[in-house]
Motif scaffolding. Structure first.
Motif, PDB file in Angstrom:
ATOM      1  N   PHE A  11       9.489 -21.446   2.761  1.00 38.14           N
ATOM      2  CA  PHE A  11       8.653 -20.256   2.643  1.00 38.14           C
ATOM      3  C   PHE A  11       9.139 -19.191   3.622  1.00 38.14           C
ATOM      4  CE2 PHE A  11       5.000 -17.629   3.773  1.00 38.14           C
ATOM      5  CZ  PHE A  11       4.582 -17.218   2.514  1.00 38.14           C
ATOM      6  N   SER A  12       9.166 -17.953   3.159  1.00 40.12           N
ATOM      7  CA  SER A  12       9.612 -16.865   4.017  1.00 40.12           C
ATOM      8  C   SER A  12       8.738 -15.643   3.783  1.00 40.12           C
ATOM      9  CB  SER A  12      11.079 -16.516   3.750  1.00 40.12           C
ATOM     10  OG  SER A  12      11.273 -16.177   2.386  1.00 40.12           O
ATOM     11  N   LEU A  13       8.559 -14.846   4.816  1.00 39.05           N
ATOM     12  CA  LEU A  13       7.829 -13.589   4.750  1.00 39.05           C
ATOM     13  C   LEU A  13       8.800 -12.424   4.867  1.00 39.05           C
ATOM     14  CD1 LEU A  13       4.599 -14.139   6.909  1.00 39.05           C
ATOM     15  CD2 LEU A  13       4.719 -13.747   4.444  1.00 39.05           C
ATOM     16  N   SER A  14       8.589 -11.409   4.031  1.00 37.71           N
ATOM     17  CA  SER A  14       9.497 -10.263   4.000  1.00 37.71           C
ATOM     18  C   SER A  14       8.700  -8.971   4.093  1.00 37.71           C
ATOM     19  CB  SER A  14      10.330 -10.269   2.711  1.00 37.71           C
ATOM     20  OG  SER A  14      11.036 -11.474   2.557  1.00 37.71           O
ATOM     21  N   PRO A  15       8.543  -8.419   5.309  1.00 37.98           N
ATOM     22  CA  PRO A  15       7.891  -7.113   5.420  1.00 37.98           C
ATOM     23  C   PRO A  15       8.835  -5.995   4.980  1.00 37.98           C
ATOM     24  CG  PRO A  15       8.611  -7.874   7.574  1.00 37.98           C
ATOM     25  CD  PRO A  15       8.898  -8.993   6.608  1.00 37.98           C
ATOM     26  N   ARG A  16       8.275  -4.949   4.360  1.00 36.10           N
ATOM     27  CA  ARG A  16       9.094  -3.827   3.898  1.00 36.10           C
ATOM     28  C   ARG A  16       8.319  -2.523   4.074  1.00 36.10           C
ATOM     29  NH1 ARG A  16      11.347  -6.476  -1.773  1.00 36.10           N
ATOM     30  NH2 ARG A  16      11.958  -8.477  -0.858  1.00 36.10           N
ATOM     31  N   VAL A  17       9.032  -1.511   4.570  1.00 35.58           N
ATOM     32  CA  VAL A  17       8.428  -0.202   4.815  1.00 35.58           C
ATOM     33  C   VAL A  17       9.381   0.876   4.334  1.00 35.58           C
ATOM     34  CG1 VAL A  17       7.499   1.388   6.533  1.00 35.58           C
ATOM     35  CG2 VAL A  17       7.174  -1.073   6.832  1.00 35.58           C
ATOM     36  N   ASN A  18       8.887   1.798   3.523  1.00 29.37           N
ATOM     37  CA  ASN A  18       9.592   3.024   3.160  1.00 29.37           C
ATOM     38  C   ASN A  18       8.694   4.195   3.540  1.00 29.37           C
ATOM     39  OD1 ASN A  18      12.207   2.700   1.300  1.00 29.37           O
ATOM     40  ND2 ASN A  18      10.806   1.014   0.824  1.00 29.37           N
ATOM     41  N   ALA A  19       9.245   5.192   4.219  1.00 28.37           N
ATOM     42  CA  ALA A  19       8.433   6.334   4.662  1.00 28.37           C
ATOM     43  C   ALA A  19       9.241   7.613   4.571  1.00 28.37           C
ATOM     44  CB  ALA A  19       7.943   6.122   6.095  1.00 28.37           C
ATOM     45  N   ALA A  20       8.542   8.728   4.325  1.00 26.24           N
ATOM     46  CA  ALA A  20       9.189  10.040   4.249  1.00 26.24           C
ATOM     47  C   ALA A  20       8.235  11.099   4.779  1.00 26.24           C
ATOM     48  CB  ALA A  20       9.589  10.362   2.811  1.00 26.24           C
ATOM     49  N   LEU A  21       8.797  12.074   5.466  1.00 32.23           N
ATOM     50  CA  LEU A  21       8.040  13.180   6.043  1.00 32.23           C
ATOM     51  C   LEU A  21       8.691  14.488   5.639  1.00 32.23           C
ATOM     52  CD1 LEU A  21       5.877  14.331   8.008  1.00 32.23           C
ATOM     53  CD2 LEU A  21       7.592  14.076   9.834  1.00 32.23           C
ATOM     54  N   GLU A  22       7.910  15.404   5.043  1.00 33.61           N
ATOM     55  CA  GLU A  22       8.420  16.723   4.686  1.00 33.61           C
ATOM     56  C   GLU A  22       8.380  17.614   5.911  1.00 33.61           C
ATOM     57  OE1 GLU A  22       6.527  18.476   1.351  1.00 33.61           O
ATOM     58  OE2 GLU A  22       7.140  16.913  -0.063  1.00 33.61           O
ATOM     59  N   LEU A  23       9.552  17.929   6.481  1.00 35.61           N
ATOM     60  CA  LEU A  23       9.625  18.798   7.651  1.00 35.61           C
ATOM     61  C   LEU A  23       9.308  20.231   7.280  1.00 35.61           C
ATOM     62  CD1 LEU A  23      12.856  17.269   9.243  1.00 35.61           C
ATOM     63  CD2 LEU A  23      10.460  16.692   9.711  1.00 35.61           C
ATOM     64  N   ASN A  24       9.675  20.603   6.048  1.00 35.26           N
ATOM     65  CA  ASN A  24       9.264  21.869   5.452  1.00 35.26           C
ATOM     66  C   ASN A  24       9.323  21.664   3.939  1.00 35.26           C
ATOM     67  OD1 ASN A  24      11.960  22.550   4.442  1.00 35.26           O
ATOM     68  ND2 ASN A  24      12.492  23.074   6.571  1.00 35.26           N
ATOM     69  N   PRO A  25       8.902  22.636   3.132  1.00 32.34           N
ATOM     70  CA  PRO A  25       8.867  22.404   1.684  1.00 32.34           C
ATOM     71  C   PRO A  25      10.199  21.977   1.074  1.00 32.34           C
ATOM     72  CG  PRO A  25       7.591  24.347   2.227  1.00 32.34           C
ATOM     73  CD  PRO A  25       8.274  23.928   3.494  1.00 32.34           C
ATOM     74  N   ALA A  26      11.316  22.240   1.740  1.00 38.12           N
ATOM     75  CA  ALA A  26      12.624  21.898   1.181  1.00 38.12           C
ATOM     76  C   ALA A  26      13.268  20.692   1.855  1.00 38.12           C
ATOM     77  CB  ALA A  26      13.569  23.091   1.274  1.00 38.12           C
ATOM     78  N   ASP A  59       0.851  -1.183   0.000  1.00 37.53           N
ATOM     79  CA  ASP A  59       0.000   0.000   0.000  1.00 37.53           C
ATOM     80  C   ASP A  59       0.889   1.235   0.000  1.00 37.53           C
ATOM     81  OD1 ASP A  59      -1.997   1.863   0.211  1.00 37.53           O
ATOM     82  OD2 ASP A  59      -2.509   1.418   2.303  1.00 37.53           O
ATOM     83  N   GLY A  60       0.767   2.033  -1.067  1.00 34.08           N
ATOM     84  CA  GLY A  60       1.466   3.309  -1.119  1.00 34.08           C
ATOM     85  C   GLY A  60       0.550   4.396  -0.609  1.00 34.08           C
ATOM     86  N   LEU A  61       0.913   5.011   0.517  1.00 40.73           N
ATOM     87  CA  LEU A  61       0.058   5.982   1.175  1.00 40.73           C
ATOM     88  C   LEU A  61       0.677   7.370   1.095  1.00 40.73           C
ATOM     89  CD1 LEU A  61       0.623   3.354   3.361  1.00 40.73           C
ATOM     90  CD2 LEU A  61      -1.532   4.250   4.225  1.00 40.73           C
ATOM     91  N   SER A  62      -0.153   8.372   1.109  1.00 39.10           N
ATOM     92  CA  SER A  62       0.321   9.759   1.209  1.00 39.10           C
ATOM     93  C   SER A  62      -0.766  10.603   1.825  1.00 39.10           C
ATOM     94  CB  SER A  62       0.704  10.297  -0.180  1.00 39.10           C
ATOM     95  OG  SER A  62      -0.417  10.318  -1.036  1.00 39.10           O
ATOM     96  N   GLY A  63      -0.337  11.676   2.466  1.00 35.85           N
ATOM     97  CA  GLY A  63      -1.293  12.569   3.115  1.00 35.85           C
ATOM     98  C   GLY A  63      -0.576  13.699   3.817  1.00 35.85           C
ATOM     99  N   GLU A  64      -1.260  14.318   4.761  1.00 35.32           N
ATOM    100  CA  GLU A  64      -0.691  15.409   5.546  1.00 35.32           C
ATOM    101  C   GLU A  64      -0.991  15.180   7.012  1.00 35.32           C
ATOM    102  OE1 GLU A  64      -1.620  19.356   4.401  1.00 35.32           O
ATOM    103  OE2 GLU A  64      -1.068  19.092   2.289  1.00 35.32           O
ATOM    104  N   VAL A  65      -0.033  15.553   7.862  1.00 38.46           N
ATOM    105  CA  VAL A  65      -0.225  15.514   9.294  1.00 38.46           C
ATOM    106  C   VAL A  65       0.332  16.811   9.867  1.00 38.46           C
ATOM    107  CG1 VAL A  65       1.932  14.222   9.617  1.00 38.46           C
ATOM    108  CG2 VAL A  65       0.214  14.246  11.430  1.00 38.46           C
ATOM    109  N   MET A  66      -0.503  17.555  10.557  1.00 40.21           N
ATOM    110  CA  MET A  66      -0.131  18.848  11.131  1.00 40.21           C
ATOM    111  C   MET A  66       0.459  19.771  10.060  1.00 40.21           C
ATOM    112  SD  MET A  66       1.532  17.537  14.743  1.00 40.21           S
ATOM    113  CE  MET A  66       1.768  19.228  15.315  1.00 40.21           C
ATOM    114  N   GLY A  67      -0.147  19.707   8.877  1.00 44.87           N
ATOM    115  CA  GLY A  67       0.291  20.571   7.793  1.00 44.87           C
ATOM    116  C   GLY A  67       1.540  20.132   7.080  1.00 44.87           C
ATOM    117  N   LYS A  68       2.058  18.972   7.419  1.00 41.96           N
ATOM    118  CA  LYS A  68       3.287  18.466   6.782  1.00 41.96           C
ATOM    119  C   LYS A  68       2.949  17.234   5.947  1.00 41.96           C
ATOM    120  CE  LYS A  68       6.175  20.108  10.596  1.00 41.96           C
ATOM    121  NZ  LYS A  68       6.616  21.296   9.859  1.00 41.96           N
TER     122      LYS A  68
END
Length: 892
Positions: free
Chosen positions: A534-549, A508-517
């Motif tokens: 058999f093996s299970l491989s969880p994977r997480v990539n996440a990013a948060l914009e602290l400010n526009p730059a 699931d690729g998610l995106s949104g805003e939290v507290m304006g970020k």
């Protein structure tokens, strides 16, 4: 019910229309449009138009649209959408040449749908370094790699984010997935190796100072992938999307040129190397689409004066792209490729005793497509089918003059009669392999908006089946390479097992805003059934914009790599124990009697290799520059390696009962027996590697006053690697009177560090079509340390073959003194001084038709020296200068 659901999705929908044209205001049919957030791909029609209707579940307010076309500069726009209305957008794509205002000739870190920390290499960067193969591209442009002169005389692989050596490095390479046009180039079925199973050394044919042309135990040979038709490369060194499986070190995603394009003819020259390529994208028709054809020929020797070693490569490919329906919702891509390579070591006039050659040819057929549908839980279907068939041949001959020696001539087990070799002969052996692979995949994506969160679900299944049906190893028992008492036998690859790997994933690729970020994340899990496990491989990539730059990103993931057939095959290992060696001048009276046994290693319990990765990073981006810092830690365990074992053999004793003139003597058993010891290697999941590092990347836009842009990167990699199993040591002196006969010791560990920086300055005058690139590399520190095994045994085998552990407090007792190893000093290799190296390349484009390029590696001929007191020799750093040029003609 299904019809009602479909009907409900077409009421009140949001729509986007677009037009793509060239700078000359010509429409661009067959252009590729990527709607990033819903992860939808759209193609343009004859007029360069495209459209897409969003479902009622998708309430995007903004989406990123990326337009690309072969030979044009990619463009992206952020487009605002209005619910239940149609939004129009247009793109004007410029020719991707040196007349552009901005030309990027360096690798850049980018967030993509595949990973948080991908490194993307574009077409201009590839063309500027004038590469011959994928290997040249990665070594010259990937941060953390040392720029080296083009070398096509041995198989090439790459280590990602690691400075480990030996079998640990081979596992890193084996765990790197090479994906060409969406299809993995697997090396799982490669069996071209001289590894006999008697030692822990993974042998390859390796004559006269050149590395081997074979690449078993590693990744696909990067030399075999020509650079001439590559459009873009994405290197995933961190946590990959759950879509990608059968890898532990990362993935290299290669997109080749597809679609309409002008004639492109190029010739590259370097000392001893000539490379010619031809490419063209034809428009077949409105419904038939476009056909892209590419040819590439390369002939390389070490230099114009040294032609004893040579490498030749021929590649040809056809890629047909079209849409199967008038609405252009069903895309179809069919690729057919043929490649052939030939490594040849000619007979040296000064040493006419040895000749080696390796040959490889491969046919690949790859079909992939997509279908934009309007179904519940599905916005787009993707599917692929692929088949590859390779022919591999390795040959070695060696003139030997050992005198007449007794040799086994049978593969039977038990008491058998052997023969005698010729006194001098040309020993020959060959390995013939036929790796084949069938694979297929089915995937889907679905966009959904829940409140303020936008979701892009992707899920799918993939399957591959791999086997090797070559004739295998062929040897002549009367002309052996070895003159010991154990010899190789013929080995048929038809007896090897096949590999079948099945994988499923959900992400699931998610995106949104939290507290304006703004924030984004991809959360997924992958399940793989690889070689019975058999093996299970969880994977997480996440990013948060602290400010526009400024943005903060983090990732964690697990991945697994199936063992190859070479790891799991039950290849028999033969041991020959002489019983009677009766040799006379009369061949009728000769008798060589021996006891032959074989050990068949049980590799059926081998698990997939596994890696766990975590990384965090910061990225600061402004119009004039961007900076990124990434820290990572990757732990790879269950790595594949040969593990030495011992088997006790009860050998019956025989004697001559009667000698007869002109006849073979009569022999019979004595009734007694003796013990023999068969040392062999069985593959085990024993290698562990911990890779930790820091990567810094800075790039600037062109400084107009200087007409120059800058790119700077620094990497620091540290690796700690070890074998988790005990090591069995074959005694140099046998003490049969002792209870502890064969010692078992604790494995040692090794570690290494490398830190280097690369500064790239690009002086670009667009109105002249002129670009000059200077790359400087600074080698700050590099060292490796090999810590020895314990000198005291931790266990032993007795004469009956029993394994007995020695309590830690008793390991220094006198009864084990004969097993005490000599104290060996730690092996340490240090970089004695900080040094640098400098490379320059120049390209000039004339009227968008003719392009001349030139490069010089180490153009200052800076080769610092130092005296190595331990080795008692002077060491020279940096390679000798190397020069090359390319001429390219583009005809529309």
């Amino acid at each position: 019910m299904l019809l009602l659901l479909v009907a409900g999705r077409v009421v009140g929908q949001t729509r986007i229309n677009g037009l793509i044209t060239s700078a000359q205001k010509e429409s661009l049919p067959f252009a590729r449009v990527h709607l990033v957030e819903p992860h939808i791909f759209v193609g343009t029609n004859e007029k360069g138009e495209f459209s897409h209707t969003f479902s009622s579940d998708q309430t995007y307010t903004k989406i990123t649209v990326v337009a690309s076309y072969v030979g044009k500069k990619e463009q992206r726009q952020v487009v605002s959408l209005v619910k239940n209305q149609t939004t129009s957008v247009s793109f004007v794509l410029e020719d991707n040449n040196l007349y552009l205002n901005e030309v990027e000739v360096n690798a850049l870190r980018q967030h993509t749908n595949n990973s948080n920390s991908s490194i993307v290499i574009g077409q201009n960067a590839i063309e500027q370094i004038q590469p011959y193969s994928l290997s040249d591209i990665l070594l010259n442009l990937l941060p953390g790699q040392t720029i080296l002169n083009p070398d096509l005389q041995s198989a090439k692989a790459i280590n990602l984010r690691s400075v480990s050596t030996g079998n640990h490095a081979l596992n890193n390479q084996f765990g790197t997935s090479i994906v060409l046009d969406g299809e993995a180039l697997s090396n799982n079925a490669n069996l071209q190796t001289t590894f006999s199973g008697r030692s822990e050394t993974l042998d390859q044919l390796n004559p006269r100072g050149y590395s081997s042309g074979d690449y078993t135990f590693s990744s696909t040979d990067l030399r075999q992938i020509p650079a001439s038709n590559i459009e873009k490369i994405e290197v995933i060194q961190g946590v990959a999307s759950a879509k990608y499986g059968d890898m532990t070190s990362g993935a290299i995603l290669i997109d080749r040129k597809a679609g309409m394009s002008p004639w492109s003819l190029s010739a590259r020259f370097q000392n001893g190397t000539d490379n010619f390529s031809l490419g063209k994208g034809f428009k077949i028709g409105p419904r038939l689409g476009a056909l892209n054809v590419s040819l590439d020929y390369l002939n390389a020797t070490p230099s114009t004066t040294d032609k004893l070693k040579s490498y030749r490569r021929v590649s040809a490919g056809v890629l047909w792209s079209t849409h199967l329906d008038k609405a252009r919702k069903i895309s179809s891509n069919l690729g057919i490729d043929y490649s052939s390579s030939f490594d040849n070591w000619k007979t040296d006039p000064d040493d006419a005793t040895r000749h080696v050659k390796t040959e490889n040819s491969n046919v690949r057929v790859n079909y992939r497509g997509s279908w934009r549908v309007e179904l519940p839980l599905v916005d787009m279907l993707t599917y692929s089918l692929a088949y590859s068939n390779a022919q591999q041949y390795s040959y070695e001959s060696w003139y030997l003059n050992p005198g007449t020696k007794p040799v086994p001539v049978s593969a039977e087990v038990g008491v058998v009669e052997g023969g005698y070799s010729y006194p001098n002969y040309n020993a020959e052996s060959s390995i013939t392999g036929n790796p084949m692979r069938w694979s297929g995949s089915l995937g889907a994506s679905w966009g959904l908006t829940t409140g303020a969160v936008v979701h892009t679900f992707s899920y799918g299944i993939n399957y591959s089946y791999e086997t090797n049906r070559g004739n295998g190893l062929d040897v002549d028992p009367y002309r052996p390479f070895r003159t010991s008492d154990s010899y190789m036998r013929d080995y048929d690859f038809y007896t090897t097992p096949a590999l079948s790997n099945l994988g499923v994933y959900l992400e699931d690729g998610l995106s949104g805003e939290v507290m304006g970020k703004k924030w984004r994340a991809s959360v997924g899990v992958r399940g793989d059934k690889q070689f019975h496990y058999f093996s299970l491989s969880p994977r997480v990539n996440a990013a948060l914009e602290l400010n526009p730059a400024l943005s903060l990103n983090a990732a964690y993931g697990i991945s697994t790599k199936s063992p190859g057939i070479v790891h799991v095959q039950a290849k028999p290992i033969y041991y020959d124990f002489p019983l009677i060696n009766h040799y006379t001048n009369n061949y009728r009276e000769n008798l060589y009697l021996l006891y032959t046994t074989k050990v068949v290693p049980d590799n059926s319990k081998l698990n997939p290799m596994r890696s766990r990765s975590i990384e965090v990073g910061l990225q600061y981006q402004q119009p004039r520059f961007q900076v990124s810092v990434t820290a990572f830690h990757r732990r790879t365990d269950k790595g594949f390696t040969p593990h030495k074992r011992v088997q006790i053999i009860d050998i019956p004793q025989y004697q001559i009962l009667e000698a007869r003139p002109n006849e073979q003597p009569v022999y019979g058993p004595t009734g007694a027996s003796a013990l023999g010891y068969a040392f062999y290697s069985q593959f085990a999941n024993a290698l562990n590697t911990k890779d930790t590092g820091l990567e810094f990347m800075l790039s600037t836009a062109k400084v107009r006053a200087l007409q120059t842009s800058f790119n700077f990167s620094t990497t620091l990699y540290y690796s700690n690697y070890y074998n988790s199993l005990y090591q069995v040591e074959q005694p140099t002196i046998w003490n049969y009177e002792k209870e502890a006969l064969i010692g078992v010791y604790q494995s040692g560990f090794s570690e290494g560090l490398r830190t280097l920086s690369t500064l790239s300055t690009t002086h670009h005058i667009s109105r002249l079509g002129l670009l000059v690139n200077l790359r400087a590399q600074f080698f700050w520190d590099e060292w490796t340390k090999a810590n020895p095994k314990s000198v005291y045994p931790v266990a032993y085998y007795n004469a009956d073959g029993q394994f007995i552990t020695i309590p830690e407090a008793e390991r220094t007792y006198d009864q084990y003194a004969h097993l005490l190893k000599e104290e060996t000093s730690k092996t340490r290799i240090y970089q004695n001084l900080i040094y640098s190296n400098y490379h320059i390349s120049l390209a000039k484009e004339v009227r968008r038709v003719f392009r001349l390029s030139f490069y010089a590696n180490n153009f200052l001929n800076y080769r610092p020296e130092y005296y190595d007191a331990k080795a008692k020799e002077r060491k020279v750093l940096n390679q000798a200068p190397s020069f090359g040029m390319e001429i390219r003609l583009t005809l529309k």
